[in-house]
Design a protein around this motif. Structure first.
Motif, mmCIF file in Angstrom:
data_model
loop_
_atom_site.group_PDB
_atom_site.id
_atom_site.type_symbol
_atom_site.label_atom_id
_atom_site.label_comp_id
_atom_site.label_asym_id
_atom_site.label_seq_id
_atom_site.Cartn_x
_atom_site.Cartn_y
_atom_site.Cartn_z
ATOM 1 N N ALA A 106 0.828 -1.208 0.000
ATOM 2 C CA ALA A 106 0.000 0.000 0.000
ATOM 3 C C ALA A 106 0.862 1.258 0.000
ATOM 4 N N MET A 107 1.939 1.241 0.763
ATOM 5 C CA MET A 107 2.795 2.422 0.858
ATOM 6 C C MET A 107 3.418 2.779 -0.481
ATOM 7 N N ARG A 108 3.789 1.761 -1.267
ATOM 8 C CA ARG A 108 4.491 1.990 -2.533
ATOM 9 C C ARG A 108 3.546 2.032 -3.735
ATOM 10 N N MET A 109 2.684 1.047 -3.862
ATOM 11 C CA MET A 109 1.845 0.952 -5.053
ATOM 12 C C MET A 109 0.789 2.053 -5.130
ATOM 13 N N CYS A 110 0.426 2.634 -3.982
ATOM 14 C CA CYS A 110 -0.565 3.706 -3.951
ATOM 15 C C CYS A 110 0.058 5.058 -3.655
ATOM 16 N N ALA A 111 1.399 5.108 -3.593
ATOM 17 C CA ALA A 111 2.113 6.333 -3.186
ATOM 18 C C ALA A 111 1.548 6.841 -1.871
ATOM 19 N N PHE A 112 1.321 5.919 -0.953
ATOM 20 C CA PHE A 112 0.703 6.284 0.316
ATOM 21 C C PHE A 112 1.702 6.989 1.230
ATOM 22 N N GLY A 113 2.822 6.321 1.504
ATOM 23 C CA GLY A 113 3.783 6.920 2.422
ATOM 24 C C GLY A 113 5.207 6.856 1.922
ATOM 25 N N ALA A 114 5.393 6.516 0.654
ATOM 26 C CA ALA A 114 6.732 6.409 0.077
ATOM 27 C C ALA A 114 6.623 6.583 -1.435
ATOM 28 N N GLU A 115 7.772 6.802 -2.068
ATOM 29 C CA GLU A 115 7.796 6.966 -3.526
ATOM 30 C C GLU A 115 7.254 5.719 -4.202
ATOM 31 N N ASP A 116 6.377 5.903 -5.186
ATOM 32 C CA ASP A 116 5.801 4.754 -5.878
ATOM 33 C C ASP A 116 6.715 4.337 -7.028
ATOM 34 N N PRO A 117 6.455 3.198 -7.694
ATOM 35 C CA PRO A 117 7.365 2.715 -8.749
ATOM 36 C C PRO A 117 7.516 3.664 -9.930
ATOM 37 N N SER A 118 6.608 4.643 -10.087
ATOM 38 C CA SER A 118 6.710 5.597 -11.188
ATOM 39 C C SER A 118 7.535 6.827 -10.824
ATOM 40 N N GLY A 119 7.859 6.975 -9.530
ATOM 41 C CA GLY A 119 8.605 8.133 -9.075
ATOM 42 C C GLY A 119 7.750 9.170 -8.376
ATOM 43 N N GLU A 120 6.453 8.902 -8.240
ATOM 44 C CA GLU A 120 5.573 9.838 -7.544
ATOM 45 C C GLU A 120 5.893 9.815 -6.048
ATOM 46 N N VAL A 121 6.061 10.994 -5.454
ATOM 47 C CA VAL A 121 6.359 11.068 -4.027
ATOM 48 C C VAL A 121 5.098 10.742 -3.230
ATOM 49 N N ALA A 122 5.273 10.524 -1.926
ATOM 50 C CA ALA A 122 4.160 10.127 -1.067
ATOM 51 C C ALA A 122 3.000 11.114 -1.165
ATOM 52 N N GLN A 123 1.792 10.572 -1.380
ATOM 53 C CA GLN A 123 0.599 11.386 -1.563
ATOM 54 C C GLN A 123 -0.535 10.973 -0.626
ATOM 55 N N ASN A 124 -0.209 10.223 0.429
ATOM 56 C CA ASN A 124 -1.242 9.734 1.342
ATOM 57 C C ASN A 124 -2.290 8.886 0.624
ATOM 58 N N GLY A 125 -1.917 8.312 -0.514
ATOM 59 C CA GLY A 125 -2.807 7.427 -1.249
ATOM 60 C C GLY A 125 -3.966 8.123 -1.932
#
Length: 388
Positions: free
Chosen positions: A168-187
């Motif tokens: 959830a933290m990575r694939m949804c950019a919840f609390g960490a950078e997602d695989p595309s490079g998007e910074v954390a966005q609280n999902g």
């Protein structure tokens, strides 16, 4: 083990404090319950004598038909210790979350919700207006959680752990950078979502099918679109029996950073069971698409593999009326191979002494193959939750 004295001291302090004391975001807390009762009584006195079964008539001159707003808020405080050799801080106290929210209905068919984060710099988290006339077809607009994975839309009180899974933290950019490079966005993202529950079964106790279909900007919370392309997401969920959910999520979109646009295509397979206070949850997600931050303008190539995946399995076992213990096996592979994997083995007792007061003590054994300095280390978190 390094820091053994710190860990023992923390356990003793938490245990002694608990010994001396003989979910969700919409719930009210200690203080807001009094405010909500006062507002509810005020609204009801103005609506006295009106027939709530009458068919709703729309029009700008309609009076009444507004629910009392429901206010709430919660705070999560955290202490974190790690013996990871290259950590920025080995032990620290912090305020993880301070949230306040209000929700209500207008004309019975329209539900609104606003949630803000008060910690550090205040920021908007959710603002939604939802048409809820039918269970089978509802429409939500605004900023809200992306409809991807079971965990992302779940609030911190109901996760069972001091943090969300790496998936959830990575694939949804919840609390960490997602695989595309998007910074954390609280999902979260901004867009529109259609959803509904179909086919009541077993004497109407629950609906067999739940669905969601959404279009988002694809650029995260409090941000407008920056590439005129949209992210499409959907979920099809089957509930063969009450408490059991099996779902397939899909996500097709793109992300732009540093003038580089990359595709992001994801799917997630999920299962969840809640029965007799037992909780079982498992999810697997896969991503294809490069990381925009891994692009080399000189060689016109990407340094990453263009793939990532993750999965977890979690079990929550009730022990007493106020104690529930959770276990989780949690894996995330940044490049979809084991050399880039980070695995957490977690145990987390949840001590809930009141519906508005909960404590967690979480231990993680971490195997981080992508960390060249320290591949094996320990983490200990202690968290306190309170609704106010």
């Amino acid at each position: 083990m390094r820091g053994k004295n710190y860990i023992c001291t923390l356990i003793l302090l938490l245990s002694s404090s608990l010994g001396a004391m003989a979910g969700d975001e919409y719930e009210e807390g200690f203080l807001t319950s009094h405010l909500n009762r006062f507002l509810s009584r005020s609204i009801e006195s103005n609506e006295a004598g009106k027939d709530s079964t009458l068919a709703m008539q729309y029009g700008r001159n309609v009076k009444g038909w507004v629910s009392a707003p429901q206010f709430g808020g919660y705070l999560v405080a955290k202490y974190a210790y790690t013996d990871k050799s290259n950590a920025n801080t080995s032990n620290s106290f912090e305020t993880r979350l301070v949230r306040a929210y209000v929700s209500g209905t207008v004309l019975r068919d329209f539900r609104y919700r606003i949630q803000v984060e008060l910690r550090n710099t205040p920021a908007m988290r959710d603002y939604t207006l939802e048409w809820i006339h039918w269970k089978e077809f509802q429409v939500k607009v605004g900023q809200f959680k992306r409809c991807f994975t079971f965990e992302n839309p779940t609030n911190p009180w109901d996760i069972g752990f001091g943090g969300y899974s790496q998936l959830a933290m990575r694939m949804c950019a919840f609390g960490a950078e997602d695989p595309s490079g998007e910074v954390a966005q609280n999902g979260r993202d901004q867009g529109i979502q259609l959803s509904g529950d179909l086919f009541p079964v077993w004497h109407g106790k629950h609906r067999l099918i739940h669905y969601k279909a959404a279009i988002f900007n694809g650029n995260g919370q409090n941000r407008s679109d920056n590439n005129n392309k949209k992210d499409w997401m959907g979920c099809l969920q089957v509930q063969p029996m009450e408490g059991l959910r099996i779902a397939l999520f899909g996500w097709k979109g793109s992300y732009k950073a540093n003038e580089v646009t990359v595709s992001r295509n994801r799917y997630c397979i999920s299962a969840s069971l809640e029965r007799k206070d037992w909780s079982v949850r498992a999810e697997y997600a896969h991503h294809t698409g490069h990381n925009a931050l891994a692009y080399d303008a000189n060689s016109h190539t990407f340094a990453d593999t263009g793939r990532a995946d993750g999965w977890y399995a979690a079990v929550g076992a009730p022990i007493t009326a106020w104690l529930k213990a959770y276990l989780r096996y949690d894996v995330y592979r940044k490049d979809a191979h084991w050399d880039s994997s980070r695995t957490l083995y977690t145990i987390c007792p949840n001590i809930q002494l009141h519906k508005n007061l909960m404590f967690q003590l979480q231990y993680n054994y971490v195997v981080d193959k992508g960390n060249y300095q320290d591949k094996h280390y320990n983490e200990l978190w202690a968290e306190a939750f309170v609704r106010f």
